[in-house]
Design a protein around this motif. Structure first.
Motif, PDB file in Angstrom:
ATOM      1  N   GLU A 281      -4.820   8.895  12.972  1.00 41.89           N
ATOM      2  CA  GLU A 281      -5.173   7.570  12.882  1.00 41.89           C
ATOM      3  C   GLU A 281      -4.379   6.760  11.353  1.00 41.89           C
ATOM      4  OE1 GLU A 281      -8.489   9.534  14.479  1.00 41.89           O
ATOM      5  OE2 GLU A 281      -7.045  10.143  12.710  1.00 41.89           O
ATOM      6  N   ILE A 282      -4.395   7.400  10.451  1.00 34.70           N
ATOM      7  CA  ILE A 282      -3.545   7.054   9.588  1.00 34.70           C
ATOM      8  C   ILE A 282      -1.524   6.610  10.390  1.00 34.70           C
ATOM      9  CG2 ILE A 282      -1.632   8.027   7.727  1.00 34.70           C
ATOM     10  CD1 ILE A 282      -4.075   9.995   6.705  1.00 34.70           C
ATOM     11  N   TRP A 283      -1.371   7.379  11.155  1.00 34.55           N
ATOM     12  CA  TRP A 283       0.264   7.835  11.625  1.00 34.55           C
ATOM     13  C   TRP A 283      -0.043   6.452  12.625  1.00 34.55           C
ATOM     14  CZ3 TRP A 283       4.284   8.806  10.301  1.00 34.55           C
ATOM     15  CH2 TRP A 283       4.942  10.177   9.130  1.00 34.55           C
ATOM     16  N   GLN A 284      -1.213   5.841  12.931  1.00 40.09           N
ATOM     17  CA  GLN A 284      -1.580   4.648  14.149  1.00 40.09           C
ATOM     18  C   GLN A 284      -1.072   3.678  13.310  1.00 40.09           C
ATOM     19  OE1 GLN A 284      -4.045   5.017  18.095  1.00 40.09           O
ATOM     20  NE2 GLN A 284      -4.116   7.211  17.312  1.00 40.09           N
ATOM     21  N   SER A 285      -1.617   3.974  12.369  1.00 37.97           N
ATOM     22  CA  SER A 285      -2.146   3.031  11.388  1.00 37.97           C
ATOM     23  C   SER A 285      -1.150   2.294  10.065  1.00 37.97           C
ATOM     24  CB  SER A 285      -3.029   3.421   9.925  1.00 37.97           C
ATOM     25  OG  SER A 285      -3.015   1.876   8.912  1.00 37.97           O
ATOM     26  N   ARG A 286       0.004   3.296  10.712  1.00 40.86           N
ATOM     27  CA  ARG A 286       1.392   3.122  10.015  1.00 40.86           C
ATOM     28  C   ARG A 286       2.359   2.160  11.000  1.00 40.86           C
ATOM     29  NH1 ARG A 286       3.331   8.775   6.903  1.00 40.86           N
ATOM     30  NH2 ARG A 286       1.576   8.779   5.615  1.00 40.86           N
ATOM     31  N   MET A 287       2.185   2.716  12.162  1.00 38.40           N
ATOM     32  CA  MET A 287       2.689   1.846  13.351  1.00 38.40           C
ATOM     33  C   MET A 287       2.383   0.535  13.668  1.00 38.40           C
ATOM     34  SD  MET A 287       3.203   5.441  16.040  1.00 38.40           S
ATOM     35  CE  MET A 287       3.316   6.696  15.739  1.00 38.40           C
TER      36      MET A 287
ATOM     37  N   SER B  18       5.262   2.852  18.526  1.00 40.52           N
ATOM     38  CA  SER B  18       3.772   1.976  18.465  1.00 40.52           C
ATOM     39  C   SER B  18       3.189   3.650  19.402  1.00 40.52           C
ATOM     40  CB  SER B  18       3.682   1.433  19.726  1.00 40.52           C
ATOM     41  OG  SER B  18       3.691   1.598  21.289  1.00 40.52           O
ATOM     42  N   ALA B  19       1.536   3.327  18.962  1.00 41.86           N
ATOM     43  CA  ALA B  19       1.283   5.034  19.029  1.00 41.86           C
ATOM     44  C   ALA B  19       1.958   5.174  21.331  1.00 41.86           C
ATOM     45  CB  ALA B  19      -0.479   4.884  19.194  1.00 41.86           C
ATOM     46  N   THR B  20       2.275   4.915  21.730  1.00 40.35           N
ATOM     47  CA  THR B  20       2.641   4.750  22.406  1.00 40.35           C
ATOM     48  C   THR B  20       4.049   5.005  23.444  1.00 40.35           C
ATOM     49  OG1 THR B  20       2.455   2.561  24.158  1.00 40.35           O
ATOM     50  CG2 THR B  20       0.094   3.930  24.204  1.00 40.35           C
TER      51      THR B  20
ATOM     52  N   GLU C  26       5.872   0.127  10.631  1.00 39.00           N
ATOM     53  CA  GLU C  26       6.183   1.224   9.235  1.00 39.00           C
ATOM     54  C   GLU C  26       6.608   2.261   9.532  1.00 39.00           C
ATOM     55  OE1 GLU C  26       2.706   1.209   5.901  1.00 39.00           O
ATOM     56  OE2 GLU C  26       3.394  -1.127   5.957  1.00 39.00           O
ATOM     57  N   VAL C  27       6.641   2.689  11.151  1.00 33.22           N
ATOM     58  CA  VAL C  27       7.616   3.595  11.822  1.00 33.22           C
ATOM     59  C   VAL C  27       8.532   2.849  12.775  1.00 33.22           C
ATOM     60  CG1 VAL C  27       7.476   6.080  13.521  1.00 33.22           C
ATOM     61  CG2 VAL C  27       5.464   5.423  11.229  1.00 33.22           C
ATOM     62  N   VAL C  28      10.035   3.170  11.651  1.00 35.99           N
ATOM     63  CA  VAL C  28      10.760   2.463  13.302  1.00 35.99           C
ATOM     64  C   VAL C  28      11.814   3.656  13.285  1.00 35.99           C
ATOM     65  CG1 VAL C  28      10.249   0.225  11.798  1.00 35.99           C
ATOM     66  CG2 VAL C  28      12.109   1.737  10.872  1.00 35.99           C
ATOM     67  N   ASN C  29      13.296   2.901  14.220  1.00 38.79           N
ATOM     68  CA  ASN C  29      14.609   3.928  14.414  1.00 38.79           C
ATOM     69  C   ASN C  29      15.239   3.467  14.125  1.00 38.79           C
ATOM     70  OD1 ASN C  29      15.288   1.278  15.565  1.00 38.79           O
ATOM     71  ND2 ASN C  29      14.581   2.050  17.831  1.00 38.79           N
ATOM     72  N   GLU C  30      16.596   3.665  14.341  1.00 37.56           N
ATOM     73  CA  GLU C  30      17.433   3.447  12.840  1.00 37.56           C
ATOM     74  C   GLU C  30      18.106   2.045  13.190  1.00 37.56           C
ATOM     75  OE1 GLU C  30      20.694   5.345  14.605  1.00 37.56           O
ATOM     76  OE2 GLU C  30      19.937   7.852  13.321  1.00 37.56           O
TER      77      GLU C  30
ATOM     78  N   TYR D 176      10.593   5.797   7.852  1.00 41.23           N
ATOM     79  CA  TYR D 176       9.102   5.964   7.524  1.00 41.23           C
ATOM     80  C   TYR D 176       8.446   5.783   6.120  1.00 41.23           C
ATOM     81  CZ  TYR D 176       8.878  10.657   7.286  1.00 41.23           C
ATOM     82  OH  TYR D 176       8.785  11.944   6.512  1.00 41.23           O
ATOM     83  N   TYR D 177       7.236   5.674   5.712  1.00 39.88           N
ATOM     84  CA  TYR D 177       6.844   6.271   4.061  1.00 39.88           C
ATOM     85  C   TYR D 177       6.395   7.044   3.791  1.00 39.88           C
ATOM     86  CZ  TYR D 177       9.022   0.953   3.501  1.00 39.88           C
ATOM     87  OH  TYR D 177       9.286  -0.404   3.121  1.00 39.88           O
ATOM     88  N   ARG D 178       7.041   7.797   3.104  1.00 45.04           N
ATOM     89  CA  ARG D 178       6.125   8.591   2.512  1.00 45.04           C
ATOM     90  C   ARG D 178       4.947   8.601   1.490  1.00 45.04           C
ATOM     91  NH1 ARG D 178       8.057  12.849  -0.910  1.00 45.04           N
ATOM     92  NH2 ARG D 178       6.101  13.900  -0.602  1.00 45.04           N
ATOM     93  N   GLU D 179       3.617   8.609   2.063  1.00 44.25           N
ATOM     94  CA  GLU D 179       2.287   7.954   1.466  1.00 44.25           C
ATOM     95  C   GLU D 179       1.554  10.012   0.817  1.00 44.25           C
ATOM     96  OE1 GLU D 179       0.057   5.719   3.504  1.00 44.25           O
ATOM     97  OE2 GLU D 179       1.666   4.544   4.031  1.00 44.25           O
ATOM     98  N   ILE D 180       1.599   9.535  -0.964  1.00 39.99           N
ATOM     99  CA  ILE D 180       0.540  10.601  -1.218  1.00 39.99           C
ATOM    100  C   ILE D 180      -0.258   9.961  -1.478  1.00 39.99           C
ATOM    101  CG2 ILE D 180       0.177  12.091  -3.206  1.00 39.99           C
ATOM    102  CD1 ILE D 180       3.350  12.160  -3.172  1.00 39.99           C
ATOM    103  N   GLU D 181      -1.792  10.915  -1.693  1.00 37.10           N
ATOM    104  CA  GLU D 181      -3.483   9.889  -1.672  1.00 37.10           C
ATOM    105  C   GLU D 181      -3.168   9.995  -3.537  1.00 37.10           C
ATOM    106  OE1 GLU D 181      -6.400  11.165   0.848  1.00 37.10           O
ATOM    107  OE2 GLU D 181      -5.188  10.283   2.475  1.00 37.10           O
ATOM    108  N   ALA D 182      -3.563  11.198  -3.860  1.00 38.58           N
ATOM    109  CA  ALA D 182      -4.107  11.171  -5.195  1.00 38.58           C
ATOM    110  C   ALA D 182      -2.361  11.617  -6.029  1.00 38.58           C
ATOM    111  CB  ALA D 182      -5.004  11.636  -5.448  1.00 38.58           C
ATOM    112  N   GLU D 183      -2.056  11.641  -6.362  1.00 34.32           N
ATOM    113  CA  GLU D 183      -0.888  11.891  -7.227  1.00 34.32           C
ATOM    114  C   GLU D 183      -0.863  12.278  -9.037  1.00 34.32           C
ATOM    115  OE1 GLU D 183       4.164  10.952  -7.519  1.00 34.32           O
ATOM    116  OE2 GLU D 183       3.099  10.166  -6.364  1.00 34.32           O
TER     117      GLU D 183
END
Length: 305
Positions: A48-54, A68-70, A58-62, A81-88
């Protein structure tokens, strides 16, 4: 195949909150979709998180084209992509600026603060803090300093001159001086030069000494004996191996105070910041490759026993 932060001047995703996008090479494999690969590659990140980023682009090629999810999996390229940390965990220690010109930024780094995003640290890193505070788009560290070590750290702020400063470290024309608190040395006369062959150890984050021709060298001098048990040492690394100073002092039977890696790896202290490693990058000196001036920068921090 670990993800890395993209440090080019023209990333396919913009820098966000001081954080450049990360990238990952797509290895050869038979995944039916990029999403399937990402779920397997990062088991702690849900579909779900990856699909939300897409969905947010926020998930792209060069070239910056979004996935997309497909999207089918095509090995050989890179995804961004961007790294995300929930509780840093906040690091409650501040860096200090020692010097700045149009080419370099020199910083006095506190203990516990990583230089670049890694593992569970993203925004609480020296690089991201500095980008957010001073908005240097091309800010890049030009040498290494462990998270556990405090002291002088040099960054490039000018892409055109970066290579000239990096070459100083590659050619070992930089004079680096460290300071450490460790037990009193018995059975050896100081000053001394310690040499050994170092290689990756176990666990993966440690180094070890192995038989063979020496590839690491440290000059060790006594500054003062603080007590009946502890001395203050001046250390000159004549080579630049990972954890070199920590390995060498531990091998001499005087591990640096509060070292959780050497001589043995202790259980992770997680967010405990009450006992900093008593190792300080005291100073860096070099002949400036752009101006020709002699440069010398010294940390204002103190190691306290």
């Amino acid at each position: 195949m670990s993800p890395k932060q993209y440090l080019s001047a023209n990333p396919p995703l913009p820098i966000r909150d001081g954080v450049a996008p990360s990238y990952l090479w797509l290895q050869k494999g038979e995944w039916s979709s990029l999403l399937e690969f990402l779920i397997q590659r990062f088991p702690d990140v849900s579909s779900e998180i990856w699909q939300s980023r897409m969905a947010r682009g926020e998930v792209v090629n060069e070239t910056g084209a979004p996935y997309s999810a497909t999207s089918p999996y095509r090995w050989g390229g890179r995804i961004f992509y961007y790294r995300e940390i929930e509780a840093e965990t906040p690091i409650p220690f501040e860096e200090q600026i020692l010097f700045q010109d149009q080419h370099i930024l020199v910083v006095d780094k506190p203990h516990f603060l990583p230089v670049i995003p890694t593992g569970r640290f993203l925004h609480e890193t020296l690089l991201v803090r500095l980008k957010n505070k001073y908005h240097f788009h091309d800010l890049t560290p030009i040498h290494r300093l462990d998270r556990e070590t405090a002291g002088v750290m040099i960054f490039s702020i000018n892409l055109a001159s970066r290579g000239a400063y990096q070459a100083l470290f590659q050619q070992r024309t930089v004079q680096k001086e460290y300071e450490a608190l460790a037990p009193n040395l018995i059975g050896h006369e100081l000053p001394l030069t310690y040499r050994s062959r170092m290689a990756p150890g176990t666990p993966f984050f440690r180094m070890q000494e192995v038989p063979g021709i020496a590839n690491s060298e440290t000059r060790i001098e006594l500054i003062e004996q603080i007590s009946g048990q502890v001395s203050r040492y001046r250390l000159h690394p004549l080579s630049g191996r990972k954890h070199q100073l920590r390995v060498h002092l531990a091998a001499l039977g005087i591990p640096i105070l509060n070292d959780a890696f050497y001589p043995i790896a202790l259980p992770c202290k997680a967010d405990d910041m009450s006992q900093p490693l008593q190792l300080l990058a005291r100073s860096i000196g070099f002949n400036d490759p752009i101006t020709g001036q002699e440069r010398y920068f010294e940390s204002q921090r103190k190691l306290v026993f």
